[in-house]
Scaffold this motif. Structure first.
Motif, mmCIF file in Angstrom:
data_model
loop_
_atom_site.group_PDB
_atom_site.id
_atom_site.type_symbol
_atom_site.label_atom_id
_atom_site.label_comp_id
_atom_site.label_asym_id
_atom_site.label_seq_id
_atom_site.Cartn_x
_atom_site.Cartn_y
_atom_site.Cartn_z
ATOM 1 N N THR A 56 0.829 -1.212 0.000
ATOM 2 C CA THR A 56 0.000 0.000 0.000
ATOM 3 C C THR A 56 0.861 1.258 0.000
ATOM 4 O OG1 THR A 56 -0.046 0.152 2.427
ATOM 5 C CG2 THR A 56 -1.790 -1.165 1.374
ATOM 6 N N SER A 57 2.172 1.071 0.186
ATOM 7 C CA SER A 57 3.053 2.243 0.327
ATOM 8 C C SER A 57 3.953 2.392 -0.892
ATOM 9 C CB SER A 57 3.900 2.104 1.592
ATOM 10 O OG SER A 57 4.800 1.035 1.467
ATOM 11 N N ARG A 115 8.705 -0.946 13.257
ATOM 12 C CA ARG A 115 7.654 -1.705 12.571
ATOM 13 C C ARG A 115 8.183 -2.991 11.942
ATOM 14 N NH1 ARG A 115 2.749 1.385 11.765
ATOM 15 N NH2 ARG A 115 2.237 -0.326 10.394
HETATM 16 C C1 LIG Z 1 0.775 5.545 7.744
HETATM 17 C C2 LIG Z 1 -0.514 4.870 8.196
HETATM 18 C C3 LIG Z 1 -1.585 5.059 7.142
HETATM 19 C C4 LIG Z 1 -0.215 3.369 8.352
HETATM 20 O O1 LIG Z 1 -1.414 2.769 8.783
HETATM 21 P P1 LIG Z 1 -1.458 1.354 9.551
HETATM 22 O O2 LIG Z 1 -2.793 1.227 10.140
HETATM 23 O O3 LIG Z 1 -0.270 1.212 10.418
HETATM 24 O O4 LIG Z 1 -1.437 0.350 8.330
HETATM 25 P P2 LIG Z 1 -0.421 -0.817 7.956
HETATM 26 O O5 LIG Z 1 0.267 -1.436 9.121
HETATM 27 O O6 LIG Z 1 -1.217 -1.710 7.039
HETATM 28 O O7 LIG Z 1 0.696 -0.059 7.085
HETATM 29 C C5 LIG Z 1 0.384 0.469 5.826
HETATM 30 C C6 LIG Z 1 1.670 0.774 5.109
HETATM 31 O O8 LIG Z 1 2.330 1.830 5.775
HETATM 32 C C7 LIG Z 1 3.699 1.503 5.875
HETATM 33 N N1 LIG Z 1 4.266 2.225 7.001
HETATM 34 C C8 LIG Z 1 3.725 2.377 8.202
HETATM 35 N N2 LIG Z 1 4.553 3.095 8.987
HETATM 36 C C9 LIG Z 1 5.626 3.391 8.239
HETATM 37 C C10 LIG Z 1 6.834 4.102 8.488
HETATM 38 N N3 LIG Z 1 7.108 4.651 9.662
HETATM 39 N N4 LIG Z 1 7.725 4.208 7.478
HETATM 40 C C11 LIG Z 1 7.462 3.673 6.272
HETATM 41 N N5 LIG Z 1 6.335 2.982 5.974
HETATM 42 C C12 LIG Z 1 5.439 2.844 6.963
HETATM 43 C C13 LIG Z 1 3.696 0.004 6.104
HETATM 44 O O9 LIG Z 1 4.965 -0.567 5.839
HETATM 45 C C14 LIG Z 1 2.648 -0.412 5.105
HETATM 46 O O10 LIG Z 1 3.237 -0.465 3.810
HETATM 47 P P3 LIG Z 1 2.966 -1.715 2.794
HETATM 48 O O11 LIG Z 1 1.490 -1.972 2.802
HETATM 49 O O12 LIG Z 1 3.444 -1.233 1.465
HETATM 50 O O13 LIG Z 1 3.739 -2.883 3.325
HETATM 51 C C15 LIG Z 1 -1.012 5.395 9.587
HETATM 52 O O14 LIG Z 1 -0.028 5.157 10.561
HETATM 53 C C16 LIG Z 1 -1.325 6.872 9.551
HETATM 54 O O15 LIG Z 1 -2.384 7.291 9.120
HETATM 55 N N6 LIG Z 1 -0.384 7.716 10.045
HETATM 56 C C17 LIG Z 1 -0.574 9.158 10.066
HETATM 57 C C18 LIG Z 1 -0.218 9.742 8.710
HETATM 58 C C19 LIG Z 1 -0.260 11.252 8.732
HETATM 59 O O16 LIG Z 1 -1.134 11.833 9.325
HETATM 60 N N7 LIG Z 1 0.714 11.858 8.053
HETATM 61 C C20 LIG Z 1 0.876 13.254 8.080
HETATM 62 C C21 LIG Z 1 1.686 13.596 9.285
HETATM 63 S S1 LIG Z 1 1.680 15.308 9.598
#
Ligand SMILES: CC(C)(COP(=O)(O)OP(=O)(O)OC[C@H]1O[C@@H](n2cnc3c(N)ncnc32)[C@H](O)[C@@H]1OP(=O)(O)O)[C@@H](O)C(=O)NCCC(=O)NCCS
Length: 171
Positions: A83-84, A154
């Motif tokens: 998803t990333s 993670r």
């Molecule tokens: C990023 C986010 C969507 C991940 O959601 P989640 O519920 O943890 O979902 P998942 O565990 O299925 O991870 C989804 C993807 O994010 C990636 N990911 C999560 N944290 C990550 C990090 N710190 N660095 C890189 N990739 C990351 C995972 O590897 C995964 O990638 P993949 O599907 O390609 O393998 C969620 O943590 C979020 O919404 N964070 C806030 C984002 C935000 O507000 N950003 C603006 C900041 S000001």
């Protein structure tokens, strides 16, 4: 199927007094804001969906950027995962009314594609690296992903097979 060039996004900004500190240098936070926008546009060109910034790798600023300088930020997706996706950015500073062009810095941002409920959505799309530079970025992306996932707590370091290959010679 898409190519990195399909996601290329170039943003140009003039550094104004409101963007600078008391020394006349661009605030690092303002540059990060522009970098986030430019790379998010590149990521959403790939995903054709809303995207959210998941992480920003180490960023170092090599060159002071002053009021009156013009900046260009170039972003493109290097590689997709489930998803990333990873986006590579290059930041150039055009000084002295364009007489000199210097590289300020580069960076990698990671974005996650979201569905209508705001949850991570599979990309289901292949990104094919075309140029030698694209291929180099693509090849390094898995290693960089493992570094950021380990540092972000993670991924367990023992599961980071690309990193193990760098540091250990497993039999
Ligand atoms: C990023 C986010 C969507 C991940 O959601 P989640 O519920 O943890 O979902 P998942 O565990 O299925 O991870 C989804 C993807 O994010 C990636 N990911 C999560 N944290 C990550 C990090 N710190 N660095 C890189 N990739 C990351 C995972 O590897 C995964 O990638 P993949 O599907 O390609 O393998 C969620 O943590 C979020 O919404 N964070 C806030 C984002 C935000 O507000 N950003 C603006 C900041 S000001």
């Amino acid at each position: 199927m898409k190519y990195p060039k399909d996601t290329l996004t170039i943003m140009t900004e003039l550094v104004q007094i409101k963007d600078a500190n008391n020394l006349g240098n661009l605030h690092g936070g303002r540059l990060m804001y522009w970098m986030d926008i430019c790379s998010a546009i590149a990521a959403s060109k790939l995903a054709e969906s809303p995207v959210v910034t998941a992480s920003v790798d180490n960023v170092s600023f090599h060159e002071p950027i002053n009021v009156g300088d013009v900046l260009t930020i170039e972003s493109k997706v290097t590689r997709t995962f489930r998803t990333s996706m990873e986006v590579y950015l290059e930041i150039w500073v055009h000084k002295d009314y364009g007489k000199r062009k210097v590289k300020s810095n580069d960076a990698y941002f990671t974005f996650v594609s979201l569905n209508n409920e705001g949850k991570p959505a599979p990309l289901n799309l292949e990104l094919i690296p075309e140029t030698d530079h694209d291929k180099k970025l693509y090849d390094g992306a898995l290693r960089r992903r493992q570094v950021r996932l380990v540092l972000g707590g993670r991924m367990k370091v023992e599961d980071a097979n690309e990193l193990r290959a760098l540091f250990f010679h497993d039999k």
